[in-house]
Motif scaffolding. Structure first.
Motif, mmCIF file in Angstrom:
data_model
loop_
_atom_site.group_PDB
_atom_site.id
_atom_site.type_symbol
_atom_site.label_atom_id
_atom_site.label_comp_id
_atom_site.label_asym_id
_atom_site.label_seq_id
_atom_site.Cartn_x
_atom_site.Cartn_y
_atom_site.Cartn_z
ATOM 1 N N ALA A 131 0.839 -1.204 0.195
ATOM 2 C CA ALA A 131 -0.037 0.139 -0.062
ATOM 3 C C ALA A 131 0.766 1.224 0.012
ATOM 4 O O ALA A 131 0.582 2.104 -0.591
ATOM 5 C CB ALA A 131 -1.022 -0.096 1.012
ATOM 6 N N SER A 132 1.853 1.229 0.819
ATOM 7 C CA SER A 132 2.863 2.503 0.863
ATOM 8 C C SER A 132 3.862 2.748 -0.239
ATOM 9 O O SER A 132 4.323 3.655 -0.620
ATOM 10 C CB SER A 132 3.507 2.389 2.336
ATOM 11 O OG SER A 132 4.217 1.054 2.473
ATOM 12 N N SER A 133 4.097 1.419 -0.682
ATOM 13 C CA SER A 133 5.256 1.745 -2.001
ATOM 14 C C SER A 133 4.633 1.501 -3.311
ATOM 15 O O SER A 133 5.313 1.766 -4.321
ATOM 16 C CB SER A 133 6.236 0.286 -1.785
ATOM 17 O OG SER A 133 5.491 -0.964 -2.231
ATOM 18 N N ARG A 134 3.487 1.570 -3.316
ATOM 19 C CA ARG A 134 2.561 1.529 -4.655
ATOM 20 C C ARG A 134 2.849 2.461 -5.502
ATOM 21 O O ARG A 134 3.213 2.487 -6.820
ATOM 22 C CB ARG A 134 1.118 1.364 -4.532
ATOM 23 C CG ARG A 134 0.261 1.239 -5.897
ATOM 24 C CD ARG A 134 -1.160 0.991 -5.352
ATOM 25 N NE ARG A 134 -1.181 -0.460 -4.679
ATOM 26 C CZ ARG A 134 -1.691 -1.520 -5.513
ATOM 27 N NH1 ARG A 134 -1.564 -1.492 -6.837
ATOM 28 N NH2 ARG A 134 -2.012 -2.539 -4.499
ATOM 29 N N ALA A 135 2.916 3.688 -5.055
ATOM 30 C CA ALA A 135 3.334 4.931 -5.790
ATOM 31 C C ALA A 135 4.549 4.892 -6.599
ATOM 32 O O ALA A 135 4.721 5.080 -7.784
ATOM 33 C CB ALA A 135 3.302 6.185 -4.976
ATOM 34 N N GLN A 136 5.459 4.391 -5.915
ATOM 35 C CA GLN A 136 6.845 4.201 -6.488
ATOM 36 C C GLN A 136 6.880 2.704 -7.410
ATOM 37 O O GLN A 136 7.705 3.013 -8.464
ATOM 38 C CB GLN A 136 7.858 3.781 -5.083
ATOM 39 C CG GLN A 136 9.041 4.727 -4.984
ATOM 40 C CD GLN A 136 9.827 4.242 -4.311
ATOM 41 O OE1 GLN A 136 9.780 3.593 -3.021
ATOM 42 N NE2 GLN A 136 11.216 4.365 -4.481
ATOM 43 N N THR A 137 6.230 1.648 -6.957
ATOM 44 C CA THR A 137 6.752 0.565 -7.845
ATOM 45 C C THR A 137 5.624 0.625 -9.308
ATOM 46 O O THR A 137 5.995 0.029 -10.110
ATOM 47 C CB THR A 137 6.214 -0.667 -7.196
ATOM 48 O OG1 THR A 137 4.869 -0.566 -6.756
ATOM 49 C CG2 THR A 137 7.147 -1.070 -5.966
#
Lengths: 356, 200
Positions: free
Chosen positions: B127-133
């Motif tokens: 959920a928190s890394s989605r923007a990056q990945t």
């Protein structure tokens, strides 16, 4: 003849991929990371694994049936076909197999790669390029689920000694399914990846019984079923050697039951030898497992380490068994009054139903 | 069985430790490569993940992504792909800035490396890394991969787009792909890499 593909595009493009090629095995490993077999330096990921296997080097002798049978030893094969268009060596054929589970494919690859088959040397490799998007998705999900479950089980069985890792130091990626440590664990695991006993694929010749289907029959039920030649014990999960002993003990005690038991055909006659051997092995494994884990099928509540009591020996021969049981029951009669007579009786009482 | 017996519990840790030590101490490129492949394969088995994490193998793998040798990159990324399924390892990789490193490998010329990179990115998506990945460049790259000639690449990229990205994201990226705001991510570098390796 072959249940050739359902017409999907994945079955129509034979192409030689890099991962189909056999890499040169590595000879320069120091002793401590040398495996049992020489292997190439290669890293396996879930992307490289697949339910699809490419089998190269099959001698063109029309031995398809034998090959399929050999493959089926490792699990249900969903589809297979000859890849006529695939560039093969002279006088050999290339086959494509689709197993139902990745685990089956893995076992098949592990055991059959570089096996001789009708005079040729098989080269078995994964063929993920035949997967559909859905296959790929499923594969990834399965892996994720499996890791999560293995993790859970590890936490649960933290104190217990783990089942040893099978993989050797060489580049062999295949992941062994951890032997479930307790009954809950085994239940969880059998859902997807059916673990059949332990390490039998290390044998030089694949003598695996046909792996259990997706629906997970408990190991105990199976053994009981096989051993008693089809007479289904209602107490399916009871320890099977005890069950058979109990049956014969009680046959001595009450004549009514004795006649009924005597009525039955001698059970050992029809068991093929391989089944016999497998049964014996399984029994031994179960017995040792039960002792190791301290879990017996009886409902005794045991605290602390359990002393290994004398296992109920199965002599693998009917007349010997009967003799042993006679002696045993006489001894029992002389020394004590049996307490669990009632349950044994009830279990034997259900048996004749099947014969009517 | 006796061989198996060797490899339980503490022994396993020690064995893996020996591998890591050899990897760090050896001067032989060949041995390095072999050991790295060993470690990457051991990463496949979830029972090893705790030991490997304790030995900071996640860092070791991440270091490999910036190596010159394509073999080391491939094996290191394969290890990450295997290890990142484990949630604790995943979090460590994320903390060490793994996403950027892995994204950079999407431009590799080796298919296996690219596949591992996609797989790792999937595993790293939370959920928190989605923007990056699933940022713009990655999405465009995946869209290109989804049209690739290679079935494996096509399939994996399709799963990525379908399962890890929202419909709007994909449409946006598609729109961009037709316009002039393309990124070069995922387009293999020329044979002789002059500039820095993409993303790293």
């Amino acid at each position: 003849m072959a249940t050739s593909g359902s017409g999907g595009s994945c079955w129509s493009t034979p192409e030689v991929h890099k991962h189909h090629e056999q890499k040169i095995v590595c000879h320069t490993r120091p002793k401590y990371r040398e495996g049992r077999r020489l292997r190439a330096v290669k890293v396996y990921t879930i992307n490289l694994e697949s339910r699809f296997l490419l089998v190269q080097g099959v001698p063109a002798l029309g031995a398809m049936k034998e090959l399929v049978e050999l493959m089926a030893l490792y699990g249900p094969v969903e589809e297979y076909r000859v890849l006529d268009e695939y560039p093969a060596e002279q006088f050999t054929e290339v086959y494509l197999f689709k197993f139902r589970t990745l685990r089956s494919a893995r076992m098949a690859k592990r055991n059959l790669d570089e096996r001789s088959f009708f005079g040729g040397l098989l080269h078995v490799c994964y063929a993920p390029e035949y997967e559909t998007v859905e296959d790929t998705r499923q594969k990834l999900q399965d892996r994720r689920r499996y890791v999560a479950r293995a993790k859970q089980n590890k936490v649960k069985a933290l104190d217990e000694p783990e089942e040893k890792i099978e993989r050797n130091a060489a580049e062999d990626s295949t992941c062994e399914i951890p032997k479930p440590e307790n009954e809950r664990g085994s239940w969880d695991f059998r859902e997807r990846e059916t673990w059949n006993e332990k390490g039998s694929w290390d044998l030089s010749y694949p003598l695996l019984p046909l792996p259990p289907q997706e629906g997970f029959p408990s190991v105990f039920e199976q053994t009981v079923y096989e051993d008693s030649m089809g007479s289904t014990y209602s107490a399916g999960t009871s320890d099977q050697p005890i069950a058979s002993v109990g049956q014969k003990c009680s046959s001595d005690r009450s004549t009514v039951v004795y006649i009924k038991v005597k009525d039955r055909p001698p059970p050992a006659k029809l068991i093929p030898r391989t089944a016999h051997l497998q049964n014996r092995k399984r029994k031994m494994e179960e017995a040792s497992k039960a002792f190791l884990l301290g879990t017996t099928e009886k409902n005794d509540t045991l605290i602390g380490p359990k002393l290994p009591e004398l296992p109920k020996v199965d002599m693998e021969d009917d007349s010997l068994n009967i003799t042993v049981n006679l002696i045993r029951s006489t001894m029992a009669k002389v020394s004590t009054i049996p307490e669990n007579k009632a349950t044994e009786k009830s279990s034997t009482a259900t048996k004749p139903r099947r014969r009517i | 069985m006796s061989r198996r017996g060797r490899f339980s519990g503490p022994d396993r840790f020690e064995y893996l430790q020996a591998l890591v030590t050899e990897f760090q101490d050896t001067d032989s490129a060949e041995a390095k490569q072999q050991v790295l492949a060993n470690l990457a394969n051991f990463s496949y088995d979830p029972r090893n993940s705790d030991a490997l994490r304790r030995l900071q193998v996640t860092e070791l793998f991440l270091d490999m992504l910036t190596e010159e040798s394509e073999d080391l990159v491939e094996f290191g990324l394969g290890g990450l792909c295997n290890l990142s399924v484990d949630h604790e390892c995943r979090d460590e990789i994320l903390q060490s800035g793994g996403v950027a490193l892995v994204t950079g490998c999407l431009s590799s010329r080796r298919e296996e490396t690219v596949l591992s990179a996609i797989g790792t990115l999937m595993n790293l998506t939370t959920a928190s890394s989605r923007a990056q990945t699933t940022d713009r460049a990655v999405l465009q790259c995946m869209l290109r991969f989804s049209l690739s000639k290679s079935t494996r690449l096509r399939n994996l990229a399709t799963v990525f787009l379908q399962d890890y990205c929202s419909q709007e994201q994909v449409e946006q990226a598609q729109h961009e792909l037709q316009g002039h705001t393309q990124t070069a991510l995922g387009i293999p570098l020329p044979e002789d890499p002059v500039g820095g390796r993409g993303g790293t």
